[in-house]
Scaffold this motif. Structure first.
Motif, PDB file in Angstrom:
ATOM      1  N   THR A   1      67.611  48.357 -48.138  1.00 28.45           N
ATOM      2  CA  THR A   1      66.868  48.430 -49.413  1.00 28.45           C
ATOM      3  C   THR A   1      67.608  49.162 -50.527  1.00 28.45           C
ATOM      4  O   THR A   1      67.125  49.218 -51.659  1.00 28.45           O
ATOM      5  CB  THR A   1      65.490  49.102 -49.216  1.00 28.45           C
ATOM      6  N   GLY A   2      68.745  49.748 -50.222  1.00 32.03           N
ATOM      7  CA  GLY A   2      69.493  50.425 -51.291  1.00 32.03           C
ATOM      8  C   GLY A   2      70.900  50.721 -50.826  1.00 32.03           C
ATOM      9  O   GLY A   2      71.148  50.812 -49.625  1.00 32.03           O
ATOM     10  N   ASP A   3      71.842  50.850 -51.767  1.00 29.74           N
ATOM     11  CA  ASP A   3      73.207  51.176 -51.352  1.00 29.74           C
ATOM     12  C   ASP A   3      74.047  51.718 -52.493  1.00 29.74           C
ATOM     13  O   ASP A   3      73.656  51.669 -53.666  1.00 29.74           O
ATOM     14  CB  ASP A   3      73.895  49.951 -50.728  1.00 29.74           C
ATOM     15  N   ASN A   4      75.165  52.256 -52.109  1.00 30.59           N
ATOM     16  CA  ASN A   4      76.109  52.810 -53.089  1.00 30.59           C
ATOM     17  C   ASN A   4      77.515  52.839 -52.476  1.00 30.59           C
ATOM     18  O   ASN A   4      77.666  52.977 -51.271  1.00 30.59           O
ATOM     19  CB  ASN A   4      75.721  54.245 -53.470  1.00 30.59           C
ATOM     20  N   ILE A   5      78.503  52.738 -53.364  1.00 27.19           N
ATOM     21  CA  ILE A   5      79.903  52.999 -52.986  1.00 27.19           C
ATOM     22  C   ILE A   5      80.525  53.883 -54.059  1.00 27.19           C
ATOM     23  O   ILE A   5      80.387  53.583 -55.260  1.00 27.19           O
ATOM     24  CB  ILE A   5      80.745  51.698 -52.903  1.00 27.19           C
TER      25      ILE A   5
ATOM     26  N   ILE B   1      76.489  63.570 -51.782  1.00 23.57           N
ATOM     27  CA  ILE B   1      75.267  63.771 -52.573  1.00 23.57           C
ATOM     28  C   ILE B   1      75.165  62.726 -53.687  1.00 23.57           C
ATOM     29  O   ILE B   1      74.127  62.092 -53.884  1.00 23.57           O
ATOM     30  CB  ILE B   1      75.234  65.205 -53.154  1.00 23.57           C
ATOM     31  N   LEU B   2      76.282  62.531 -54.409  1.00 21.49           N
ATOM     32  CA  LEU B   2      76.271  61.547 -55.511  1.00 21.49           C
ATOM     33  C   LEU B   2      75.996  60.142 -54.980  1.00 21.49           C
ATOM     34  O   LEU B   2      75.271  59.356 -55.604  1.00 21.49           O
ATOM     35  CB  LEU B   2      77.608  61.566 -56.262  1.00 21.49           C
ATOM     36  N   SER B   3      76.553  59.844 -53.820  1.00 20.16           N
ATOM     37  CA  SER B   3      76.366  58.521 -53.244  1.00 20.16           C
ATOM     38  C   SER B   3      74.902  58.308 -52.848  1.00 20.16           C
ATOM     39  O   SER B   3      74.315  57.260 -53.143  1.00 20.16           O
ATOM     40  CB  SER B   3      77.296  58.359 -52.029  1.00 20.16           C
TER      41      SER B   3
ATOM     42  N   LEU C   1      69.516  55.825 -53.660  1.00 19.86           N
ATOM     43  CA  LEU C   1      68.056  55.968 -53.591  1.00 19.86           C
ATOM     44  C   LEU C   1      67.343  55.259 -54.747  1.00 19.86           C
ATOM     45  O   LEU C   1      66.197  54.836 -54.617  1.00 19.86           O
ATOM     46  CB  LEU C   1      67.660  57.455 -53.600  1.00 19.86           C
ATOM     47  N   GLN C   2      68.052  55.130 -55.894  1.00 25.47           N
ATOM     48  CA  GLN C   2      67.484  54.452 -57.053  1.00 25.47           C
ATOM     49  C   GLN C   2      67.010  53.066 -56.644  1.00 25.47           C
ATOM     50  O   GLN C   2      67.757  52.314 -56.054  1.00 25.47           O
ATOM     51  CB  GLN C   2      68.557  54.254 -58.140  1.00 25.47           C
TER      52      GLN C   2
END
Lengths: 380, 187
Positions: free
Chosen positions: A7-11, A73-75, A80-81
């Motif tokens: 449901t959410g992700d980041n790189i 933390i930033l990731s 989470l957005q």
């Protein structure tokens, strides 16, 4: 068993600070790997992909967190957005993946900046859970280069079983003097940017990155959904620093993954390989895939864009795989030009449009460990 | 849904098998010395043991005593997993490697040391020795939480990925060490 959704992700990497920024760079064929001259990290210039550390410290100023902690933390914050997940809930578990964590703190110059126990990975878990006010003890996976895939598999299993409703899986490793000098001594680094699956591949390139996937048993609002369909790990039981010549562990991990997913190998339409670009690893993967009759399925390795990001690799490459599935776009294997694995593969040389629904992610690492996971796209 | 079999504890230069003292050396002796003496006493022909770092040797020793009566014999290689944990990952070996690379003019990293700076290498060594090809996992936790390790094993069993596993804790800090290892079977 409960269904688990991505449901959410980041790189976060040299190529950008969000999944989208990174994927745009992959689409354009841009690599983060370049020559770096930083005598504090290695006495001579070296080839690697590193995060814009100044931007990290700008986005999260202050001295209370280490570089790795800031990346994680930033990731997580970005992932989470729009994920629909409340990280402060006791129904959410955080799973951290890292091979060496805050290993840079072994340096005497860091001794007065952070307490001694900060170098331990369980402490990294505590710091991340503490930052986000998550009430559960974070789980920390440290299993060489399969850590990221293993962390996702572990989190998914907890959700399938009903132990938690959501999981935030965050992986990261930094380029450090410790790791660089170790790989240099192993002679496993390539002379230039790595060339996965290429006939002239000569080793891996190291990379620094963090990545996050958010998993939940609550389906996202979108009609197009991405389901964790299965995952497994296996050991070659052969050699601690060289992969099996028969692709044994990788073959078993894929078999078990398919079995859990209830999918036959003929249903797989894209594979994101580990593809470190060491001669042995890529040959081993070609053998494992061949044993599953997957030679003709489009396969890529993204190590040519980010380098080998160790504990982040399985996470960021899974995020990229999700982006490929969402955008119906299979990314080229940067660095690959001429086929050269012991078993033939259908290596993606040019980024191409293709609708894919059932995709496999592979990983392998020191200690003879192998992991894989399967993602399915479903439409309401 | 699963049951615990044999269990091994190694601490203070003593090996306990199912709670009973199995082997000991004087407490004052170094870990290195204890490991070597204990391995010789087991009369296992496995020269590779001597090239390993201390924490891998500790895990290998615990596994050797744990599997003495070969509970894995009736199982297929891929049906047996290894799930271990500790607090310090490979701290002692990390420091050894770090001391060879921290100064430019005293720079002599060794691949034979570096490869052991990953906690799951111990799992790899155990898998090679005992031909185990099932699920692996290495977790880092502040303290030994047997319940957490067993939960992971039980979930893997519930999903039919393994039928048995070695579980436990193998930890080494600069000051002390502890190994707790158990055998878990499905059903």
């Amino acid at each position: 068993m409960k269904q688990v959704y991505f449901t959410g992700d980041n790189i976060i990497s040299f190529l950008g600070f969000t999944s989208k920024e990174n994927f745009e760079q992959l689409k354009s064929g841009n690599t983060g790997i370049r020559k770096i001259n930083n005598p504090a990290l290695y006495p001579e210039p070296f080839i690697a992909s590193m995060v814009d550390r100044e931007r990290v410290h700008h986005l999260l100023p202050g001295n209370s967190y280490t570089l790795l902690e800031k990346l994680l933390i930033l990731s997580v914050e970005d992932a989470l957005q729009n994920s629909g997940v409340d990280i402060r809930s006791d129904k959410t578990i955080i799973v951290v993946s890292s091979t060496k964590g805050n290993i840079d703190l072994l340096d005497d110059s860091m001794a007065d900046r952070f307490e001694k126990e900060r170098v331990y990975l369980w402490k990294t878990g505590d710091v991340i859970a503490g930052h986000f006010d998550n009430p559960n003890k974070a789980m920390v996976v440290s299993n060489a280069c399969i850590s990221g895939v293993m962390a996702i598999n572990t989190a998914a299993m907890l959700l399938q079983n009903g132990d938690f409703e959501n999981a935030v899986v965050v992986g990261g490793d930094i380029v450090s003097r410790f790791v660089l000098s170790g790989f240099m001594s192993f002679h496993s680094l390539s002379a230039g940017p790595c060339k996965p699956f290429d006939a002239y591949r000569d080793g891996l390139s190291l990379g620094e990155a963090a990545g996050t996937v958010v998993l939940s048993v609550h389906p996202p609002e979108q009609k197009e959904r991405f389901v964790f369909a299965g995952g497994a790990t296996a050991n070659d039981a052969n050699h601690i620093s060289g992969p099996s010549r028969t692709g044994e562990g990788s073959y078993i991990a894929i078999s078990k993954t398919l079995k859990e997913a209830g999918v036959s190998s003929s249903e797989i339409d894209h594979i994101s390989a580990h593809g470190t670009a060491t001669p042995y690893n890529d040959d081993m993967e070609s053998i494992a895939l061949s044993r599953h009759h997957l030679n003709s399925i489009p396969v890529n390795s993204l190590k040519g864009y980010w380098g080998h990001t160790l504990g982040a690799a399985g996470v960021i490459e899974t995020v990229a795989l999700l982006q490929e599935m969402k955008n119906s776009l299979l990314i080229s294997t940067k660095g690959f030009s001429e086929a050269g694995t012991v078993e033939p593969l259908n290596v993606i040389a040019q980024t191409e449009k293709k609708v894919v629904k059932t995709c496999l992610k592979m990983a392998s690492g020191f200690g003879g460990c192998n992991a894989s996971l399967l993602i399915k796209k479903v439409r309401l | 849904m699963s049951s615990k079999g044999n269990h091994i504890t190694i601490k203070e230069n003593k090996i306990f098998r199912n709670g009973e003292l199995f082997f000991e050396t004087e407490r004052e002796r170094s870990l290195k010395d204890f490991l070597k003496t204990a391995w010789k006493a087991l009369k296992v022909k496995y020269p590779k043991f001597y090239k390993m770092d201390e924490i891998s040797k500790l895990g290998m020793l615990a596994a050797e005593v744990l599997l003495m009566d070969e509970p894995q014999k009736s199982l297929a290689e891929e049906e047996v997993g290894v799930v271990l944990s500790n607090a310090h990952a490979t701290l002692v070996t990390d420091i050894n490697h770090w001391n060879t690379v921290k100064e430019d003019d005293n720079f002599f990293p060794s691949p034979a040391v570096f490869v052991y700076t990953l906690p799951n290498i111990m799992i790899g060594e155990i898998c090679i020795k005992h031909k185990l090809k099932g699920e692996n996992a290495f977790f880092i936790a502040e303290e030994y939480n047997e319940a957490l390790v067993r939960q992971h094993i039980n979930l893997l069993m519930a999903q039919n990925k393994i039928k048995a596993a070695i579980g436990g804790w193998v930890d080494q800090s600069e000051k002390e060490y502890l190994a707790e290892m158990f055998w878990e079977t499905k059903g």
